[in-house]
Design a protein around this motif. Structure first.
Motif, PDB file in Angstrom:
ATOM      1  N   GLU A 161     -13.135  35.891  -4.523  1.00 36.17           N
ATOM      2  CA  GLU A 161     -13.992  34.936  -5.218  1.00 36.17           C
ATOM      3  C   GLU A 161     -15.467  35.087  -4.869  1.00 36.17           C
ATOM      4  O   GLU A 161     -16.339  34.931  -5.724  1.00 36.17           O
ATOM      5  N   MET A 162     -15.782  35.395  -3.630  1.00 36.75           N
ATOM      6  CA  MET A 162     -17.174  35.427  -3.186  1.00 36.75           C
ATOM      7  C   MET A 162     -17.759  36.837  -3.147  1.00 36.75           C
ATOM      8  O   MET A 162     -18.983  36.996  -3.066  1.00 36.75           O
ATOM      9  N   GLY A 163     -16.875  37.850  -3.200  1.00 37.96           N
ATOM     10  CA  GLY A 163     -17.332  39.203  -2.922  1.00 37.96           C
ATOM     11  C   GLY A 163     -17.324  39.412  -1.419  1.00 37.96           C
ATOM     12  O   GLY A 163     -17.655  38.502  -0.646  1.00 37.96           O
ATOM     13  N   LEU A 164     -16.939  40.597  -0.979  1.00 35.93           N
ATOM     14  CA  LEU A 164     -16.754  40.814   0.459  1.00 35.93           C
ATOM     15  C   LEU A 164     -18.048  40.610   1.241  1.00 35.93           C
ATOM     16  O   LEU A 164     -18.033  40.059   2.346  1.00 35.93           O
ATOM     17  N   ASP A 165     -19.169  41.018   0.685  1.00 27.71           N
ATOM     18  CA  ASP A 165     -20.432  40.872   1.403  1.00 27.71           C
ATOM     19  C   ASP A 165     -20.780  39.404   1.621  1.00 27.71           C
ATOM     20  O   ASP A 165     -21.041  38.969   2.749  1.00 27.71           O
ATOM     21  N   ARG A 166     -20.772  38.594   0.560  1.00 33.84           N
ATOM     22  CA  ARG A 166     -21.088  37.169   0.714  1.00 33.84           C
ATOM     23  C   ARG A 166     -20.042  36.448   1.538  1.00 33.84           C
ATOM     24  O   ARG A 166     -20.363  35.508   2.278  1.00 33.84           O
ATOM     25  N   ALA A 167     -18.768  36.881   1.430  1.00 34.63           N
ATOM     26  CA  ALA A 167     -17.689  36.203   2.161  1.00 34.63           C
ATOM     27  C   ALA A 167     -17.753  36.451   3.660  1.00 34.63           C
ATOM     28  O   ALA A 167     -17.049  35.787   4.424  1.00 34.63           O
ATOM     29  N   THR A 168     -18.588  37.400   4.078  1.00 36.19           N
ATOM     30  CA  THR A 168     -18.680  37.730   5.509  1.00 36.19           C
ATOM     31  C   THR A 168     -20.107  37.588   6.028  1.00 36.19           C
ATOM     32  O   THR A 168     -20.532  38.306   6.933  1.00 36.19           O
ATOM     33  N   ARG A 169     -20.839  36.640   5.448  1.00 32.28           N
ATOM     34  CA  ARG A 169     -22.166  36.286   5.951  1.00 32.28           C
ATOM     35  C   ARG A 169     -22.128  34.840   6.445  1.00 32.28           C
ATOM     36  O   ARG A 169     -21.787  33.927   5.677  1.00 32.28           O
ATOM     37  N   LEU A 203     -11.804  36.840  16.358  1.00 34.90           N
ATOM     38  CA  LEU A 203     -13.068  37.518  16.115  1.00 34.90           C
ATOM     39  C   LEU A 203     -13.072  38.984  16.507  1.00 34.90           C
ATOM     40  O   LEU A 203     -14.090  39.655  16.332  1.00 34.90           O
ATOM     41  N   PHE A 204     -11.974  39.527  17.040  1.00 39.76           N
ATOM     42  CA  PHE A 204     -12.016  40.969  17.271  1.00 39.76           C
ATOM     43  C   PHE A 204     -11.265  41.768  16.207  1.00 39.76           C
ATOM     44  O   PHE A 204     -11.101  42.973  16.335  1.00 39.76           O
ATOM     45  N   ASP A 205     -10.881  41.100  15.116  1.00 46.75           N
ATOM     46  CA  ASP A 205     -10.385  41.814  13.943  1.00 46.75           C
ATOM     47  C   ASP A 205     -11.581  42.159  13.070  1.00 46.75           C
ATOM     48  O   ASP A 205     -12.258  41.263  12.546  1.00 46.75           O
ATOM     49  N   LYS A 206     -11.853  43.461  12.873  1.00 44.05           N
ATOM     50  CA  LYS A 206     -13.083  43.902  12.220  1.00 44.05           C
ATOM     51  C   LYS A 206     -12.796  44.663  10.922  1.00 44.05           C
ATOM     52  O   LYS A 206     -11.776  45.333  10.786  1.00 44.05           O
ATOM     53  N   LEU A 207     -13.758  44.574   9.997  1.00 45.15           N
ATOM     54  CA  LEU A 207     -13.636  45.232   8.708  1.00 45.15           C
ATOM     55  C   LEU A 207     -13.905  46.726   8.805  1.00 45.15           C
ATOM     56  O   LEU A 207     -14.691  47.183   9.632  1.00 45.15           O
ATOM     57  N   ARG A 213     -18.927  46.989   7.422  1.00 52.99           N
ATOM     58  CA  ARG A 213     -18.227  47.513   8.598  1.00 52.99           C
ATOM     59  C   ARG A 213     -18.556  46.709   9.864  1.00 52.99           C
ATOM     60  O   ARG A 213     -19.699  46.380  10.124  1.00 52.99           O
ATOM     61  N   SER A 214     -17.496  46.409  10.598  1.00 51.22           N
ATOM     62  CA  SER A 214     -17.568  45.732  11.896  1.00 51.22           C
ATOM     63  C   SER A 214     -17.873  44.245  11.796  1.00 51.22           C
ATOM     64  O   SER A 214     -17.974  43.571  12.825  1.00 51.22           O
ATOM     65  N   ARG A 215     -17.983  43.703  10.564  1.00 53.85           N
ATOM     66  CA  ARG A 215     -17.977  42.251  10.447  1.00 53.85           C
ATOM     67  C   ARG A 215     -16.542  41.758  10.636  1.00 53.85           C
ATOM     68  O   ARG A 215     -15.588  42.508  10.450  1.00 53.85           O
ATOM     69  N   THR A 216     -16.401  40.491  10.995  1.00 54.65           N
ATOM     70  CA  THR A 216     -15.059  39.933  11.155  1.00 54.65           C
ATOM     71  C   THR A 216     -14.484  39.575   9.782  1.00 54.65           C
ATOM     72  O   THR A 216     -15.176  39.610   8.758  1.00 54.65           O
ATOM     73  N   LEU A 217     -13.204  39.247   9.760  1.00 51.99           N
ATOM     74  CA  LEU A 217     -12.520  38.993   8.489  1.00 51.99           C
ATOM     75  C   LEU A 217     -13.118  37.799   7.753  1.00 51.99           C
ATOM     76  O   LEU A 217     -13.631  36.861   8.378  1.00 51.99           O
ATOM     77  N   PRO A 218     -13.057  37.800   6.428  1.00 56.47           N
ATOM     78  CA  PRO A 218     -13.670  36.707   5.657  1.00 56.47           C
ATOM     79  C   PRO A 218     -13.227  35.318   6.075  1.00 56.47           C
ATOM     80  O   PRO A 218     -14.043  34.384   6.083  1.00 56.47           O
ATOM     81  N   SER A 219     -11.958  35.146   6.414  1.00 55.66           N
ATOM     82  CA  SER A 219     -11.487  33.797   6.747  1.00 55.66           C
ATOM     83  C   SER A 219     -12.144  33.248   8.009  1.00 55.66           C
ATOM     84  O   SER A 219     -12.186  32.030   8.210  1.00 55.66           O
TER      85      SER A 219
END
Length: 579
Positions: A161-169, A203-207, A213-219
């Motif tokens: 729904e948000m797009g991966l970039d927006r969902a991980t900011r 928080l150690f599950d990374k994209l 890359r290296s951001r945490t999961l969207p949830s």
């Protein structure tokens, strides 16, 4: 009268009731008879002699990451051959229901150590669905080996729904329209029979990938308001939240556990990852059962997931998810696709200084014990180090710090240095206590993920062996009937699935086990190449002597290490919907 008969075995019905020698007759995919007297075998196409063996309901695996593999090889034979006849997909906030192929690759590739390009190829090549109903129908039409049930992944719907970039900011919150769409996706999934939703705060599950890359999961970026709105839907519908709290922040564990409580409303079913006897924090073994007891005593419906065997992991060089939990380790995994740059970093003294600092920090929440004296080298081009720990190698090299001994070998040999360690569940008495605790659900195998790092496809067989051996030694901690119930009917009932029992009228998923072959072979692993993952060599189990027969939906599908005719091309399992 019967399509199949299992004769003369010690029968367990999956409820914990006493076992007995019985003959089981199967007709039209259901148990038609459980008889002390022999059954008429006239016209019966399959007869299995189970004399001296156990006949149990098919086991459930409540925590898998088969979401990608099921698209490429729906037989899921590594689980079926070990007596698992129902698997749950969509764990840890990850599913392939709504995410596009590139997003799925970024979600699964690094977190679950499934090669990203194969995730993308699988989803891009197979996906025809645009909703949870379509997804369930697509799986149900595949030549499934076991039954499958599913969680909807919170990261899946958030990224879609948000797009991966927006969902991980962290500064970006979903719009009212985006949040409403996530609620609709969840409600529609529950209508389609999904068992619930999985969410993650770890928080150690990374994209993977390049963009995020290296951001945490969207949830992990979801606000309390977003979580509450989604949980409210689960609560009203009586479905489950599978959650992963952040181990570095114990307050997230407490908050997710407390979410099970309902004030003037029904409790929320919550199953959290995961109860373990962690080497690094031995006292935490007392916290898990105590917390479950408190929450349930207050009116919650709360469980921890627990792997009932020692958690032994293998690694090729530095490629192992446990390094994600501290900065210097995560920095190395961030450069997994830039090996020259990684090599330069691993050689630098400034990096090593930081790694030693992270390694020597022994206090605080963590998963890995960070002890290279407890990390045995099993393969290496230098035969002189095989069988030694990295700490011992450092001592042999004049007192080199264990971190430097490890990094020296990784720099020199890369992924050709293979090693192993046990990070949790190492104390048998604690394992036995957890196995009987009603606050624990026995699962968390991670089947289908971490292909080079672990193999727990046979966790149920290993529990049954431990129970049987304790009885033989005159020190029982639970009955075999209780153990079978915990691996089958108890799980099926909690998730509301038509599985896990073997009584007249029940779905005929059954396993014939030779108790004489519940032995040390269960602790070994072997390697098997996977054609659909570019012939990657994966860790698997092979206990062909232990499992004599597996039935799914009344059909014989596997036994004695060999698949039945049609297995892999014919549908045996079904998509199971939650009651």
């Amino acid at each position: 009268m019967y399509d199949s008969i299992i004769s003369g075995g010690t029968w367990f019905d999956g409820t914990g009731a006493p076992s007995a020698v019985r003959n089981v007759g199967i007709r039209d995919g259901r148990v038609a008879a459980v008889s002390a007297e022999p059954l008429d075998e006239s016209g019966c196409r399959t007869v299995v002699d189970a004399t001296g063996k156990w006949v149990i309901p098919g086991m459930l695996d409540i925590h898998t990451h088969y979401d990608v593999e099921v698209l490429l090889d729906p037989s899921l034979s590594e689980s079926v051959r070990h007596g698992v006849t129902t698997v749950l997909l969509g764990s840890c906030s990850l599913s392939t229901v709504h995410a596009d192929a590139e997003t799925a690759g970024d979600l699964f590739g690094r977190v679950e150590a499934i090669p990203r390009r194969h995730v993308i190829e699988a989803v891009d090549g197979v996906k025809t669905w645009h909703s949870a109903h379509d997804y369930a129908a697509a799986l149900d039409a595949m030549p499934l080996g076991p039954n499958v049930a599913a969680f909807l992944g919170h990261s899946d719907i958030r990224a879609a729904e948000m797009g991966l970039d927006r969902a991980t900011r962290p500064e970006v919150k979903p719009t009212a329209g985006e949040l409403a769409a996530m609620r609709r996706h969840l409600a529609e999934a529950l209508d389609a029979g999904f068992v619930g939703m999985s969410s993650q705060q770890l928080l150690f599950d990374k994209l993977d990938g390049d963009t995020c890359r290296s951001r945490t999961l969207p949830s992990t970026y979801a606000t309390m308001r977003e979580r509450h709105q989604l949980n409210s839907i689960l609560r009203r519908r009586g479905r489950a939240l599978q959650g992963g709290p952040d181990v570095a922040h114990p307050q997230s564990l407490i908050a997710m556990a407390l979410s099970s409580l309902g004030v003037g409303q029904p409790p929320l079913k919550v199953s959290l990852l995961s109860a373990a006897d962690i080497k690094a924090i031995p006292l935490v073994a007392h916290v898990f059962p105590a917390l479950a007891r408190v929450i349930d005593a207050l009116g919650g419906d709360f469980r921890f997931q627990h792997l009932p065997v020692p958690f032994e992991v293998y690694a090729d060089g530095i490629d192992l998810v446990i390094f994600e939990e501290f900065g210097s380790g995560a920095a190395a995994l961030h450069l997994a696709e830039q090996l020259d740059e990684r090599q330069r970093m691993l050689r630098s003294e400034s990096y090593r200084r930081q790694f030693r600092k992270d390694y020597d920090r022994k206090f605080g929440p963590r998963v890995w014990h960070r002890d290279f004296f407890d990390a045995e080298i099993v393969e290496c081009p230098d035969p002189s180090v095989i069988g030694k720990t990295f700490g011992q190698v450092g001592m042999a090299r004049g007192g080199v710090h264990p971190v430097d001994a490890f990094l020296d070998l990784v720099v020199e040999y890369g992924t050709k240095v293979r090693w192993r360690t046990t990070i949790s569940n190492h104390r048998p008495r604690v394992l036995d206590r957890f196995a009987t605790d009603p606050g624990m659900q026995l699962g968390f195998s991670d089947a289908g993920a971490h292909l080079r790092n672990m193999a727990f496809y046979n966790f149920g067989l290993r529990l049954l062996r431990r129970v049987r051996d304790a009885q033989r030694a005159g020190q029982p901690f639970m009955t075999v009937e209780h153990a079978v119930h915990r691996l089958t009917g108890e799980l099926a009932d909690w998730y509301g699935l038509d599985a896990g029992h073997l009584r007249v009228g029940d779905r005929a998923d059954a396993v014939v086990i030779d108790p004489a072959a519940l032995d040390a072979r269960l602790e070994r692993y072997t390697e098997q190449t996977v054609p659909y993952y570019g012939n990657l060599s994966r860790m698997v189990n092979r206990n062909d002597e232990t499992v004599s027969a597996v039935f799914v939906g009344g059909d014989y599908v596997f036994g004695d290490g060999a698949a039945a005719s049609g297995f892999g091309t014919q549908r045996f399992g079904r998509f199971l919907t939650a009651a």
